[in-house]
Write a protein that holds these residues in place. Structure first.
Motif, PDB file in Angstrom:
ATOM      1  N   SER A  23      37.871   8.190 -21.779  1.00  0.00           N
ATOM      2  CA  SER A  23      38.690   9.366 -21.481  1.00  0.00           C
ATOM      3  C   SER A  23      40.063   8.954 -20.948  1.00  0.00           C
ATOM      4  O   SER A  23      41.076   9.594 -21.272  1.00  0.00           O
ATOM      5  N   SER A  24      40.122   7.881 -20.174  1.00  0.00           N
ATOM      6  CA  SER A  24      41.409   7.409 -19.658  1.00  0.00           C
ATOM      7  C   SER A  24      42.315   6.928 -20.782  1.00  0.00           C
ATOM      8  O   SER A  24      43.525   7.180 -20.780  1.00  0.00           O
ATOM      9  N   GLU A  25      41.735   6.226 -21.744  1.00  0.00           N
ATOM     10  CA  GLU A  25      42.524   5.742 -22.880  1.00  0.00           C
ATOM     11  C   GLU A  25      43.046   6.909 -23.705  1.00  0.00           C
ATOM     12  O   GLU A  25      44.197   6.902 -24.164  1.00  0.00           O
ATOM     13  N   LEU A  26      42.219   7.918 -23.903  1.00  0.00           N
ATOM     14  CA  LEU A  26      42.655   9.098 -24.648  1.00  0.00           C
ATOM     15  C   LEU A  26      43.771   9.828 -23.909  1.00  0.00           C
ATOM     16  O   LEU A  26      44.748  10.277 -24.524  1.00  0.00           O
ATOM     17  N   ALA A  27      43.639   9.952 -22.584  1.00  0.00           N
ATOM     18  CA  ALA A  27      44.662  10.634 -21.804  1.00  0.00           C
ATOM     19  C   ALA A  27      46.004   9.930 -21.913  1.00  0.00           C
ATOM     20  O   ALA A  27      47.053  10.564 -22.082  1.00  0.00           O
ATOM     21  N   TRP A  33      55.227   1.536 -23.076  1.00  0.00           N
ATOM     22  CA  TRP A  33      54.145   0.585 -22.869  1.00  0.00           C
ATOM     23  C   TRP A  33      52.816   1.241 -22.512  1.00  0.00           C
ATOM     24  O   TRP A  33      51.774   0.801 -23.014  1.00  0.00           O
ATOM     25  N   PRO A  34      52.750   2.282 -21.660  1.00  0.00           N
ATOM     26  CA  PRO A  34      51.434   2.881 -21.378  1.00  0.00           C
ATOM     27  C   PRO A  34      50.722   3.361 -22.636  1.00  0.00           C
ATOM     28  O   PRO A  34      49.502   3.162 -22.779  1.00  0.00           O
ATOM     29  N   ARG A  35      51.442   3.976 -23.566  1.00  0.00           N
ATOM     30  CA  ARG A  35      50.824   4.427 -24.816  1.00  0.00           C
ATOM     31  C   ARG A  35      50.336   3.237 -25.630  1.00  0.00           C
ATOM     32  O   ARG A  35      49.214   3.237 -26.146  1.00  0.00           O
ATOM     33  N   ARG A  36      51.151   2.217 -25.722  1.00  0.00           N
ATOM     34  CA  ARG A  36      50.768   1.047 -26.504  1.00  0.00           C
ATOM     35  C   ARG A  36      49.610   0.293 -25.843  1.00  0.00           C
ATOM     36  O   ARG A  36      48.683  -0.144 -26.529  1.00  0.00           O
ATOM     37  N   ARG A  37      49.681   0.152 -24.534  1.00  0.00           N
ATOM     38  CA  ARG A  37      48.613  -0.565 -23.835  1.00  0.00           C
ATOM     39  C   ARG A  37      47.277   0.138 -24.017  1.00  0.00           C
ATOM     40  O   ARG A  37      46.246  -0.510 -24.223  1.00  0.00           O
ATOM     41  N   ALA A  38      47.280   1.474 -23.942  1.00  0.00           N
ATOM     42  CA  ALA A  38      46.033   2.221 -24.145  1.00  0.00           C
ATOM     43  C   ALA A  38      45.460   1.941 -25.522  1.00  0.00           C
ATOM     44  O   ALA A  38      44.241   1.755 -25.680  1.00  0.00           O
ATOM     45  N   LEU A  39      46.311   1.883 -26.526  1.00  0.00           N
ATOM     46  CA  LEU A  39      45.830   1.606 -27.878  1.00  0.00           C
ATOM     47  C   LEU A  39      45.287   0.179 -27.979  1.00  0.00           C
ATOM     48  O   LEU A  39      44.242  -0.058 -28.606  1.00  0.00           O
ATOM     49  N   LEU A  40      45.970  -0.779 -27.348  1.00  0.00           N
ATOM     50  CA  LEU A  40      45.514  -2.164 -27.390  1.00  0.00           C
ATOM     51  C   LEU A  40      44.172  -2.323 -26.675  1.00  0.00           C
ATOM     52  O   LEU A  40      43.283  -3.041 -27.154  1.00  0.00           O
ATOM     53  N   GLU A  41      44.026  -1.656 -25.538  1.00  0.00           N
ATOM     54  CA  GLU A  41      42.759  -1.736 -24.813  1.00  0.00           C
ATOM     55  C   GLU A  41      41.627  -1.098 -25.612  1.00  0.00           C
ATOM     56  O   GLU A  41      40.481  -1.556 -25.560  1.00  0.00           O
ATOM     57  N   ARG A  42      41.946  -0.061 -26.373  1.00  0.00           N
ATOM     58  CA  ARG A  42      40.939   0.543 -27.241  1.00  0.00           C
ATOM     59  C   ARG A  42      40.481  -0.443 -28.302  1.00  0.00           C
ATOM     60  O   ARG A  42      39.291  -0.512 -28.633  1.00  0.00           O
ATOM     61  N   ASP A  43      41.404  -1.195 -28.843  1.00  0.00           N
ATOM     62  CA  ASP A  43      41.020  -2.182 -29.853  1.00  0.00           C
ATOM     63  C   ASP A  43      40.100  -3.237 -29.245  1.00  0.00           C
ATOM     64  O   ASP A  43      39.112  -3.634 -29.859  1.00  0.00           O
ATOM     65  N   VAL A  44      40.425  -3.680 -28.025  1.00  0.00           N
ATOM     66  CA  VAL A  44      39.584  -4.665 -27.360  1.00  0.00           C
ATOM     67  C   VAL A  44      38.193  -4.085 -27.095  1.00  0.00           C
ATOM     68  O   VAL A  44      37.171  -4.760 -27.291  1.00  0.00           O
ATOM     69  N   THR A  45      38.129  -2.827 -26.656  1.00  0.00           N
ATOM     70  CA  THR A  45      36.837  -2.176 -26.425  1.00  0.00           C
ATOM     71  C   THR A  45      36.013  -2.155 -27.706  1.00  0.00           C
ATOM     72  O   THR A  45      34.812  -2.455 -27.705  1.00  0.00           O
ATOM     73  N   TYR A  46      36.666  -1.798 -28.795  1.00  0.00           N
ATOM     74  CA  TYR A  46      35.979  -1.726 -30.092  1.00  0.00           C
ATOM     75  C   TYR A  46      35.442  -3.098 -30.493  1.00  0.00           C
ATOM     76  O   TYR A  46      34.264  -3.245 -30.848  1.00  0.00           O
ATOM     77  N   ARG A  47      36.274  -4.122 -30.396  1.00  0.00           N
ATOM     78  CA  ARG A  47      35.840  -5.451 -30.842  1.00  0.00           C
ATOM     79  C   ARG A  47      34.857  -6.084 -29.866  1.00  0.00           C
ATOM     80  O   ARG A  47      33.974  -6.842 -30.278  1.00  0.00           O
ATOM     81  N   ALA A  48      34.983  -5.762 -28.589  1.00  0.00           N
ATOM     82  CA  ALA A  48      33.998  -6.258 -27.628  1.00  0.00           C
ATOM     83  C   ALA A  48      32.620  -5.677 -27.930  1.00  0.00           C
ATOM     84  O   ALA A  48      31.595  -6.351 -27.752  1.00  0.00           O
ATOM     85  N   GLY A  49      32.580  -4.426 -28.391  1.00  0.00           N
ATOM     86  CA  GLY A  49      31.314  -3.831 -28.802  1.00  0.00           C
ATOM     87  C   GLY A  49      30.720  -4.547 -29.999  1.00  0.00           C
ATOM     88  O   GLY A  49      29.509  -4.813 -30.050  1.00  0.00           O
ATOM     89  N   LEU A  50      31.563  -4.875 -30.984  1.00  0.00           N
ATOM     90  CA  LEU A  50      31.087  -5.643 -32.134  1.00  0.00           C
ATOM     91  C   LEU A  50      30.596  -7.018 -31.704  1.00  0.00           C
ATOM     92  O   LEU A  50      29.571  -7.511 -32.203  1.00  0.00           O
ATOM     93  N   LEU A  51      31.331  -7.629 -30.775  1.00  0.00           N
ATOM     94  CA  LEU A  51      30.944  -8.956 -30.288  1.00  0.00           C
ATOM     95  C   LEU A  51      29.575  -8.914 -29.619  1.00  0.00           C
ATOM     96  O   LEU A  51      28.716  -9.769 -29.876  1.00  0.00           O
ATOM     97  N   ALA A  52      29.357  -7.910 -28.760  1.00  0.00           N
ATOM     98  CA  ALA A  52      28.092  -7.818 -28.054  1.00  0.00           C
ATOM     99  C   ALA A  52      26.929  -7.571 -29.002  1.00  0.00           C
ATOM    100  O   ALA A  52      25.823  -8.090 -28.810  1.00  0.00           O
ATOM    101  N   ALA A  53      27.175  -6.772 -30.048  1.00  0.00           N
ATOM    102  CA  ALA A  53      26.092  -6.394 -30.945  1.00  0.00           C
ATOM    103  C   ALA A  53      25.857  -7.408 -32.060  1.00  0.00           C
ATOM    104  O   ALA A  53      24.709  -7.647 -32.456  1.00  0.00           O
TER     105      ALA A  53
END
Length: 339
Positions: free
Chosen positions: A277-281, A151-171
């Protein structure tokens, strides 16, 4: 074609969420089949035989997994909207599942049978009572035995997707954030999302908004979750579930590793989509200090840049980093060139 129609307040209140239940559902489907996804291959190889043995020993579990793996209509009791947003916990979702009465489960399973591309005999395994509770016990076993450690590996990937789409949403707003959630999802007109080409009735999203829930590529594509008193939730495949294990494979990557080192190569490749960096780690199973050191070198070489978003610093590849990692560069007009 199924549309989600949003009222005038729905967009401002729509948000992202995570669902351990959706991950568990996808894991059950993935483990019941031969693996075709290289990102899942090592995990699948560790657990496939034991999971098949578990199903062989339990007709109810075998029948339930076979049905949800082969239908265009997921039974309602396995597809609840997550109740806790980004902090949803599996026990919350399983508690919801276990409360569904047998009458509702049976009716939903019959709809799943009618929408299946395989034959199913419910009478052969849908025996006894407390079917939702037994399904919850099965999902708890799948999580504890096959998913919790991953789950930690999967959660990091899911949070990355949210970060990416939140950036698109803001812009750019929701139309860009929704873009390419799956191969069918697209914004239609001013107030609707098409998420499926299959026949079905449209849904109206009210002022409470809706949830967008990323899920790793574990068995299914996109599905809609609905339950009384909860907002609709659209589960979609997260970006980046490519072959992360193969970062060192292939002549190009081996040469790149000799040039800049295996750790920095892994980070550069993992930044296919932006990450902290936390997501990458978490994704690469490296210490935060190691990741920070590699990122500092990559930034000095102008291969990555960091941009602050609130309290987070999100890293992405520069044009030079893109060329080095992939051999491709974006040209004017949106095309790509390969070097």
């Amino acid at each position: 074609m199924v549309l989600l129609r949003l009222d005038s307040h729905a967009l401002s209140r729509s948000r992202f969420a995570l669902s351990p239940l959706a991950e568990t559902l996808g894991a059950a489907i993935a483990l019941s089949r031969p693996c075709t996804d290289t990102w899942l291959a090592p995990w699948h190889a560790r657990h496939h035989a034991a999971f098949r043995a578990r199903l062989d020993a339990d007709p109810f579990a075998r029948g339930m997994v076979a049905l949800i793996s082969s239908t265009k209509y997921l039974p309602d009791h396995v597809s609840f909207p997550p109740p806790g947003g980004m902090r949803t916990r599996l026990h919350e979702e399983l508690a919801q599942m276990a409360r569904v009465p047998d009458e509702a489960v049976g009716a939903s399973l019959q709809l799943a049978v009618e929408a299946s591309w395989e034959r199913h005999d419910l009478g052969a395994w849908l025996t006894g009572h407390d079917w939702a509770g037994r399904t919850a016990e099965l999902f708890r076993h799948i999580w504890d035995t096959y998913l919790a450690a991953d789950w930690p590996r999967r959660r990091a990937l899911l949070e990355r997707d949210v970060t990416y789409r939140a950036g698109l949403l803001a812009a750019y707003g929701w139309p860009r954030a929704v873009e390419r959630m799956n191969r069918h999802s697209v914004w239609v007109g001013a107030d609707a999302i098409r998420f499926s080409n299959r026949p079905g009735h449209d849904r109206v999203v009210g002022p409470e908004g809706m949830l967008f829930v990323p899920c790793t590529r574990a068995g299914r594509g996109t599905w809609l979750c609905e339950a009384p008193g909860l907002p609709y939730a659209l589960v979609y495949p997260a970006r980046g579930t490519g072959d992360l294990q193969s970062a060192g494979a292939g002549p190009r990557n081996q040469a790149l590793a000799r040039l800049i080192g295996t750790g920095r190569t892994a980070i550069l490749r993992a930044l296919e989509s932006p990450a902290t960096s936390s997501e990458l780690a978490a994704e690469l199973d490296l210490s935060l200090g190691t990741v920070g050191g590699h990122l500092a070198v990559l930034r000095e070489a102008e291969l990555v840049v960091g941009e602050r978003t609130g309290r987070r610093v999100v890293y992405r590849r520069t044009e030079a980093g893109e060329v080095l990692a992939t051999g491709r560069t974006t040209m004017a007009g949106g095309g790509t060139a390969t070097r």
